[in-house]
Design an enzyme around this catalytic site. Structure first.
Site, PDB file in Angstrom:
ATOM      1  CB  CYS A 117     -83.927  -4.094  74.748  1.00 42.63           C
ATOM      2  SG  CYS A 117     -81.749  -3.897  74.580  1.00 42.63           S
ATOM      3  NE  ARG A 124     -74.915   1.319  76.191  1.00 43.64           N
ATOM      4  CZ  ARG A 124     -75.579   1.378  74.740  1.00 43.64           C
ATOM      5  NH1 ARG A 124     -74.772   1.414  73.182  1.00 43.64           N
ATOM      6  NH2 ARG A 124     -76.816   1.358  74.529  1.00 43.64           N
ATOM      7  CD  GLN A 142     -79.697   4.826  73.603  1.00 40.22           C
ATOM      8  OE1 GLN A 142     -81.075   3.594  74.165  1.00 40.22           O
ATOM      9  NE2 GLN A 142     -79.148   4.928  72.928  1.00 40.22           N
ATOM     10  CG  ASP A 172     -83.865   2.207  74.521  1.00 47.28           C
ATOM     11  OD1 ASP A 172     -84.659   2.229  72.993  1.00 47.28           O
ATOM     12  OD2 ASP A 172     -83.296   1.550  75.522  1.00 47.28           O
ATOM     13  CG  HIS A 188     -87.527  -2.024  73.367  1.00 48.04           C
ATOM     14  ND1 HIS A 188     -86.734  -1.046  74.379  1.00 48.04           N
ATOM     15  CD2 HIS A 188     -86.436  -2.200  72.585  1.00 48.04           C
ATOM     16  CE1 HIS A 188     -85.383  -1.090  74.729  1.00 48.04           C
ATOM     17  NE2 HIS A 188     -85.005  -1.708  73.351  1.00 48.04           N
ATOM     18  CE  LYS A 234     -77.770  -1.846  61.382  1.00 46.49           C
ATOM     19  NZ  LYS A 234     -76.285  -2.074  62.802  1.00 46.49           N
ATOM     20  CG  HIS A 277     -83.998  -3.342  70.183  1.00 50.61           C
ATOM     21  ND1 HIS A 277     -83.609  -3.250  70.586  1.00 50.61           N
ATOM     22  CD2 HIS A 277     -84.531  -4.893  68.966  1.00 50.61           C
ATOM     23  CE1 HIS A 277     -83.940  -4.894  71.122  1.00 50.61           C
ATOM     24  NE2 HIS A 277     -83.934  -4.951  70.712  1.00 50.61           N
TER      25      HIS A 277
END
Length: 719
Positions: A375, A404, A422, A424, A426, A505, A552
Site C-alpha cells: 500500500c 514479513r 498477494q 494485492d 488498492h 472493513k 485495500h
C-alpha cells in the site's frame, strides 16, 4: 503413561491465588453495595422483534429477561448485546436499551463460549503447574482457544493433557459463575503484582481505559470479557496441542508455552470435531505437497518455500486466474520495488507499529526495509503525477513479493510464511464511488470463491473505540458499506467495533470441504494513508482539490496460503483447470512410444499439461513387471506388491500387456492425473486414444480433436 514429573510452585498456589480472591471479593463487595444504593427505576428493554419487556435499572439482567421469555432460552443463551455492546448475561442493565441474546449457534455465542473455556483451561494450568498466565483468547480461526503461560523449565506435551483436562472438567462440574468487577489501575496492579506479564499489560493500558477483572472458582484473571454465565455450560472440553510462543510475539522476549483447546456444549459435537481433525490430518498440505512433488522448504531459508515444477504450474494458474479477471474488471497492473528507505515506512506509520515484523537492511549508512505490504508504494505511484477526478476510480493491482519477519515458532507450512505474494490491489476513488467499488469487489470475491467451491460469510466491522478521522466520515463510509452489502444480496452481519483504526472493513471468512473457516479475502476502507501521503486529485469544481479514499482489497490473499487451503480443500484431487497433472499418455509397449510422444506434442501445443509414461518395465525379455514397493519375479508367477497388498497374476491365463496396461492406469490414478490416455498399436493406427478419467472405471475411445474440445470445455467452466 503418567505425565512427567513437574515442579509445582506451592507458594504461588497457597499465597498468590488466595490473595487475589480476597482482593477480588473485597472490591466486589464494595461495588455491590454501591449498586444497591442506586435507584432501581423501571426500564424498557426492546427485543429484536420489536417487543418490549419491563425491567429495573441496576437490578434486572439479560438473564432475567431471557427467563421471562422462555426457560429454554435462559438455558441456552450464552451472551447478550446491549445497545451494540456485548454484555454478560448476569450483569445488571443500566438504562432503557435494545437487547439481543446469542446462543452457541451464533458467532458471538461461540466466541464467548471459547473465550470462557480459555479461562477454564487457564484455571487448570495455574492450579496444576503454578504457571504464570499471560493471555488466553479464542483463536482467530474461530475454532477453539488457547492459553499462553510461563512455566520456567517445564516442557508441556501430550502426556500432560489428561491431567489438564481433568482439572478443567472439575471446574465445569463445580458450576463456577463468571463474576465481573471494574477496578482502578492501582487495584489491578495490586491484584496481579505477582505476575509481571499481567503488570506489563496493565501499565500499557490507556489512562481512560475501563479495567475489568473476572473470577471463576480459584481463577482471578485480567480480562475485558464478557463471559458465559457459568462453567457448567461447557459440557465437553479437550486439549489439542502444545507449542512454543513468545511473549507478545517478540522472539527477543520470554519463551512461553501455548496450550490449544476445543470445547462444545455437548459431547457429540466434540466427537464430530475430533473426527474432522483426524480427517484433515490425512490431507495436510505439507504431506500432500511431498507426495505430489509440489513444494519443499530448506533450513537455509526458513519460512520461504521452493515451488517445484508441478507446484509452480498451480501457483501460476492461480495468478493467471486473477490476472484474467483484472482485464475484465478494469484493474491496471503495476510493479513496485521490494525495498524502500525507512522514511517511507515512517510516513505510512508502519515504522512505529510494524517495524519488528520487517526485515531491515543497512545501505550506505541508511536504513531500508523489505516491503511487508504494497500500500505505501502504491501511494507513491498515485502521487507521482497530478491526478484528476476523471481518472477515478483507479484500480491498481500488484503481485509483488512481500516479506514479513514472522517468529520461527509461528511458521506453519504455506499458511504462515516469511516470503509470499498477494493478489494485492488498492482502489483510489471518490467518496461518492465507495458503494459501487465495494459492490464490485464483493462480486469479484463471489465469482472466485464460487469457482473454488467455497462457501463464505460476510461481516461489516464498524468504528472501534480508538479511530482516526471525523465521526461523520466514518458514519458515511459505514452506511455506504452496508448499502453495498444489501445490494450485493448475500446475508451479512454487523461486527460492532472491530474495524481497523483507519477505516471500516468487510471481513470475509470462507469454509472449505472440511467445514473449516479461513480468512483470505480483504476489503478495507482507508482514510488514513491518503492523509499521511497528502494524496490529492483535482475535483470537478474549478480549482477544487479533494483527497481520495483508498480501498485495500485481496481475493486470494496470500497465494501461498490459498495454495495450501485449496490443496486440502480438494484433498489432493485438483480439478482439471487447476491441475498440474492434467493428462498422461501411457503406451502399452515400446512400439507405441513414438505415437505416445506425438499425442503429447499435440496436447502440449494446445496449452495443456501432459506427461508420457516411458518407464522401462522389462524383466529379461519375456515378462513385463510393475511394482509399487518392491518387484518379485519367478518363472511361472508375476508377484506385485502394492501398499502391503500382494497381488499374484498367473501369466498362463493373463497376457502381460493387459497386466501392464492396468498397472499403468493404477499408477496414473495414484499420481492424480485427471485423464489417463492409453495408446497401443490399434490406437496408433486409428489416430485415437483410450481415455480413462481419474476415479472412474469405464473408458472411451476418442480422437485428439474431440479430446482437446473436452479439455477446453472443462477449462472454461473451471472444472
Amino acid at each position: 503413561m503418567p505425565p512427567p514429573d513437574h515442579h509445582k510452585d506451592d507458594q504461588y498456589l497457597k499465597e498468590v491465588i488466595p490473595k487475589r480472591i480476597q482482593l477480588f471479593q473485597s472490591i466486589q463487595s464494595q461495588q455491590k453495595s454501591h449498586i444497591q444504593s442506586l435507584p432501581h427505576d423501571p426500564i424498557k428493554v426492546v427485543l429484536p422483534d420489536g417487543s418490549v419487556k419491563e425491567g429495573k435499572r441496576w437490578e434486572s439482567s439479560p438473564m432475567d429477561i431471557a427467563k421471562g421469555i422462555s426457560k429454554s432460552l435462559a438455558n441456552n443463551a450464552l451472551i447478550s448485546m446491549v445497545d451494540g455492546v456485548l454484555w454478560d448475561m448476569n450483569r445488571p442493565l443500566e438504562s432503557d436499551c435494545q437487547l439481543k441474546l446469542f446462543t452457541f449457534d451464533s458467532d458471538e455465542g461461540r466466541d464467548t463460549f471459547w473465550h470462557s473455556s480459555a479461562h477454564i483451561l487457564g484455571q487448570s494450568l495455574e492450579t496444576e503447574y503454578g504457571c504464570k498466565l499471560c493471555i488466553g483468547p479464542c483463536t482467530t480461526r474461530g475454532e477453539g482457544f488457547f492459553y499462553d503461560a510461563f512455566y520456567g523449565d517445564l516442557g508441556l506435551n501430550q502426556d500432560h493433557f489428561k491431567s489438564i483436562e481433568s482439572g478443567a472438567l472439575k471446574a465445569v462440574a463445580e458450576k463456577q459463575p463468571f463474576e465481573r468487577i471494574e477496578v482502578t489501575k492501582e487495584q489491578a496492579l495490586e491484584i496481579f503484582s505477582d505476575n509481571s506479564f499481567k503488570v506489563e499489560i496493565i501499565n500499557d493500558l490507556p489512562v481512560d481505559k475501563t479495567i475489568t477483572v473476572y473470577r471463576c472458582g480459584p481463577l482471578v484473571d485480567l480480562c475485558r470479557g464478557p463471559h458465559i454465565p457459568n462453567t457448567s455450560f461447557v459440557k465437553a472440553i479437550a486439549c489439542l496441542k502444545a507449542s512454543s510462543a513468545y511473549w507478545r510475539g517478540n522472539k527477543d522476549r520470554e519463551s512461553l508455552q501455548r496450550v490449544y483447546g476445543i470445547s462444545y456444549p455437548d459431547q457429540k459435537r466434540l466427537k464430530e470435531y475430533i473426527e474432522m481433525l483426524r480427517e484433515a490430518e490425512k490431507y495436510d498440505h505439507r504431506e500432500l505437497g511431498k507426495k505430489q512433488e509440489l513444494f519443499f522448504n530448506h533450513p537455509l531459508s526458513p519460512g520461504s518455500w521452493f515451488f517445484l515444477p508441478y507446484g509452480t504450474r498451480i501457483y501460476n494458474k492461480l495468478v493467471e486466474f486473477i490476472k484474467k479477471q483484472y482485464l475484465e474488471r478494469g484493474y491496471q497492473e503495476v510493479i513496485s520495488p521490494n525495498m524502500f528507505n525507512m522514511k517511507l515506512w515512517e510516513t505510512s506509520g508502519h515504522a512505529a507499529n510494524y517495524k519488528e515484523n520487517m526485515f531491515l537492511i543497512d545501505i550506505e549508512k541508511q536504513e531500508f526495509g523489505l516491503k511487508p505490504m504494497n500500500c505505501p508504494g502504491h501511494c507513491l505511484i498515485f502521487d507521482h503525477k497530478v491526478r484528476s477526478y476523471r481518472e477515478l476510480p483507479l484500480r491498481m493491482a500488484d503481485f509483488g513479493v512481500l516479506h514479513r519477519n514472522e517468529a520461527s515458532g509461528a511458521l506453519t507450512g504455506l499458511t504462515r510464511v516469511r516470503r509470499f505474494q498477494q493478489d494485492d490491489a488498492h482502489i483510489f476513488c471518490r467518496e461518492s464511488q465507495i458503494k459501487d467499488e465495494v459492490r464490485g469487489v464483493l462480486e469479484f470475491i463471489d465469482y472466485a470463491y464460487t469457482v473454488f467451491g467455497f462457501t463464505y460469510e460476510l461481516k461489516l466491522s464498524t468504528r472501534p473505540e480508538k479511530y482516526l478521522g471525523k465521526m461523520e466520515t466514518w458514519e458515511k463510509a459505514e452506511a455506504d458499506l452496508a448499502e453495498a452489502l444489501n445490494e450485493f444480496g448475500k446475508p451479512w452481519q454487523i461486527n460492532e467495533g472491530d474495524g481497523a483504526f483507519y477505516g471500516p472493513k468487510i471481513d470475509i471468512s470462507v469454509s472449505d470441504a472440511l467445514k473449516r473457516k479461513f480468512q483470505c479475502a480483504t476489503l478495507q476502507l482507508d482514510f488514513q494513508l491518503p492523509e499521511r501521503f497528502k494524496l490529492e486529485y483535482s475535483a470537478e469544481e474549478e480549482n477544487g482539490i479533494e483527497r481520495p479514499v483508498m480501498i485495500h482489497r485481496a481475493i486470494l490473499g496470500s497465494v501461498e496460503r490459498m495454495f495450501a487451503i485449496l490443496l486440502e480443500h480438494y484433498k489432493g484431487k485438483w480439478p482439471f483447470w487447476l491441475s498440474p497433472r492434467q493428462a498422461i499418455v501411457c503406451p502399452v509397449s515400446e512400439k507405441s512410444q513414438p505415437y505416445a510422444l506425438q499425442v503429447q506434442d499435440q496436447i502440449v501445443k494446445a496449452g495443456y499439461y501432459v506427461d508420457v509414461d516411458t518407464t522401462d518395465r522389462k524383466i529379461q525379455k519375456k515378462y513385463r513387471v510393475l511394482g509399487f514397493i518392491r518387484k518379485t519375479y519367478c518363472p511361472t508367477k508375476l508377484v506385485i506388491v502394492e501398499l502391503h497388498i500382494v497381488i499374484t497374476v498367473d501369466l498362463g491365463d493373463v497376457s502381460v500387456s493387459s497386466v501392464s496396461r492396468s498397472l499403468q492406469v493404477r499408477e496414473a490414478q495414484l499420481a492424480q492425473y485427471n485423464f489417463i490416455l492409453v495408446v497401443g498399436e490399434e490406437e496408433a493406427k486409428t489416430g485415437q486414444v483410450s481415455v480413462r478419467v481419474r476415479d472412474k472405471a469405464d473408458h472411451s475411445v476418442m480422437n485428439i480433436p474431440s479430446l482437446l474440445e473436452q479439455f477446453k470445455e472443462k477449462t472454461e467452466a473451471h472444472q
